[in-house]
Scaffold this motif. Structure first.
Motif, short mmCIF file in Angstrom:
data_model
loop_
_atom_site.label_atom_id
_atom_site.label_comp_id
_atom_site.label_asym_id
_atom_site.label_seq_id
_atom_site.Cartn_x
_atom_site.Cartn_y
_atom_site.Cartn_z
N TYR A 52 -13.81 -4.94 4.26
CA TYR A 52 -12.97 -5.83 3.43
C TYR A 52 -11.74 -5.07 2.92
O TYR A 52 -10.61 -5.58 2.98
CB TYR A 52 -13.78 -6.38 2.26
CG TYR A 52 -12.98 -7.30 1.37
CD1 TYR A 52 -12.72 -8.62 1.75
CD2 TYR A 52 -12.44 -6.84 0.17
CE1 TYR A 52 -11.97 -9.46 0.95
CE2 TYR A 52 -11.68 -7.67 -0.63
CZ TYR A 52 -11.45 -8.98 -0.25
OH TYR A 52 -10.70 -9.81 -1.05
N ARG A 53 -11.95 -3.86 2.44
CA ARG A 53 -10.82 -3.07 1.90
C ARG A 53 -9.81 -2.77 3.00
O ARG A 53 -8.59 -2.90 2.81
CB ARG A 53 -11.34 -1.77 1.29
CG ARG A 53 -10.24 -0.91 0.68
CD ARG A 53 -10.80 0.33 0.00
NE ARG A 53 -9.73 1.21 -0.43
CZ ARG A 53 -9.92 2.42 -0.93
NH1 ARG A 53 -11.16 2.89 -1.10
NH2 ARG A 53 -8.89 3.17 -1.28
N THR B 129 0.83 -1.20 0.00
CA THR B 129 0.00 0.00 0.00
C THR B 129 0.86 1.26 0.00
O THR B 129 1.81 1.39 0.77
CB THR B 129 -0.89 0.02 1.26
OG1 THR B 129 -1.51 -1.24 1.39
CG2 THR B 129 -1.96 1.09 1.14
N ARG C 70 -3.77 -6.52 6.28
CA ARG C 70 -3.05 -7.78 6.14
C ARG C 70 -1.83 -7.65 5.23
O ARG C 70 -0.96 -8.51 5.25
CB ARG C 70 -4.00 -8.86 5.61
CG ARG C 70 -4.90 -9.42 6.70
CD ARG C 70 -6.01 -10.29 6.17
NE ARG C 70 -6.84 -10.76 7.29
CZ ARG C 70 -6.73 -11.97 7.83
NH1 ARG C 70 -5.85 -12.83 7.36
NH2 ARG C 70 -7.50 -12.33 8.83
N GLU C 71 -1.76 -6.59 4.44
CA GLU C 71 -0.56 -6.36 3.64
C GLU C 71 0.62 -5.97 4.53
O GLU C 71 1.78 -6.13 4.16
CB GLU C 71 -0.81 -5.24 2.62
CG GLU C 71 -1.64 -5.70 1.43
CD GLU C 71 -1.94 -4.56 0.48
OE1 GLU C 71 -1.44 -3.43 0.72
OE2 GLU C 71 -2.68 -4.79 -0.49
N THR D 294 -7.93 -5.90 4.06
CA THR D 294 -6.95 -6.28 3.04
C THR D 294 -5.67 -5.45 3.19
O THR D 294 -4.55 -5.99 3.16
CB THR D 294 -7.54 -6.08 1.63
OG1 THR D 294 -8.73 -6.85 1.52
CG2 THR D 294 -6.56 -6.53 0.55
#
Length: 329
Positions: free
Chosen positions: A26-27, A2, A33-34, A30
């Motif tokens: 969800y975004r 990101t 988790r990156e 995500t």
């Protein structure tokens, strides 16, 4: 990975905040988790080292002298009392001790000298030390840095436009000036806000815009749900819906992907599943211990049980500093 941006527009942030809730979570999840160690949660303990009698008029705060609340005025604690509290917090799993004093601003006197001694003593215990003492000038920020202070908390509370409705005894610019003085002293910045003050959605977006467009994002962003206290002007405010907290946390996670986002005040009113949604949405820090300055908070044992249920692990102290040292070597 990101991209970390500092040029977010209010329109972009509004689009994120107002997205369908499941898509937003969800975004944010995500992006969370990156970043490595997404299941790690920083545990901080908050200690009121000087309670009540504050000359400010923050309309949510039971420590303001002008409001009639159940808070008893207590003088500045002794260094050994703080060390004992820090030991208990560390045994409970905390890696950071945050010390709060009900002052409008720091004054160069014996009380401040004692706070510097507290900072040195807790720092020697291999705990991160954070302070929230009100407004600071550059010299005072440097003295705290020299004593070993790791972080300084100075919340924006709400948007610049909404600020005068909540507090009249200082300005929004006063907040930003103190944050700038903290930055100059190379102290980590902890700054966020409170949800449930009667602010609009635009106010929430504006506050997040101010934080996310700073030259450097705050290393820690606390998102607090108002805990209404009898005797304050905010005593009758309704409880913040959990979806509002989730939206704030998720939006903060997306626009400030490297910051620690703290699920702060208001957790006693949240169920396990409410808190799980907040962690899913990107929260990776909590305050643990029975009190947040003067308001109730879940106990260390309750939080450890929650961590076990959700598969979360406590973050070690000085993690960012240790990572930087590994890179240098």
């Amino acid at each position: 990975m990101t991209e970390v941006r500092h040029n977010w527009t209010k329109e972009e942030i509004a689009e994120i905040y107002n997205a369908p809730l499941m898509d937003l979570i969800y975004r944010a999840a995500t992006i969370h988790r990156e970043n490595e160690d997404y299941a790690e949660v920083q545990i901080s303990s908050l200690l009121s080292i000087k309670t009540g009698g504050c000359p400010e008029d923050c309309s949510y705060c039971p420590q303001a002298a002008r409001y009639h609340t159940d808070v008893e005025v207590q003088a500045l604690m002794q260094v050994d009392q703080v060390v004992n509290a820090a030991k208990k917090a560390k045994e409970g799993g905390a890696s950071r001790l945050c010390m709060g004093a009900a002052w409008r601003e720091v004054r160069d006197n014996r009380d401040f000298d004692r706070v510097l001694d507290m900072v040195k003593a807790v720092n020697e215990m291999d705990m991160e030390v954070c302070c929230t003492l009100g407004m600071l000038n550059e010299h005072q920020a440097q003295r705290l840095a020299d004593a070993g202070l790791y972080a300084y908390n100075h919340n924006l509370d709400t948007s610049e436009d909404d600020y005068k409705r909540i507090i009249t005894t200082r300005s929004f610019d006063d907040r930003l000036n103190t944050i700038e003085n903290v930055r100059k002293a190379k102290i980590s910045v902890c700054s966020g806000g409170i949800v449930g003050l009667g602010e609009t959605t635009d106010d929430r977006i504006s506050m997040l815009h101010t934080l996310s467009t700073m030259k450097k994002h705050p290393e820690s962003v606390p998102i607090n749900a108002l805990v209404p206290v009898k005797g304050t002007p905010m005593e009758d405010r309704p409880r913040v819906p959990i979806q509002d907290m989730v939206r704030m946390i998720a939006t903060a996670r997306i626009i400030m992907p490297k910051s620690v986002v703290r699920l702060s005040a208001g957790r006693t009113e949240m169920s396990l599943s409410d808190q799980a949604l907040c962690f899913m949405a990107g929260a990776n820090s909590i305050f643990a211990g029975e009190k947040l300055l003067t308001t109730p908070n879940p106990t260390f044992n309750e939080d450890m049980q929650m961590f076990e249920t959700l598969g979360l692990t406590p973050r070690e102290s000085f993690k960012e500093r240790k990572k930087a040292q590994v890179v240098e070597n």
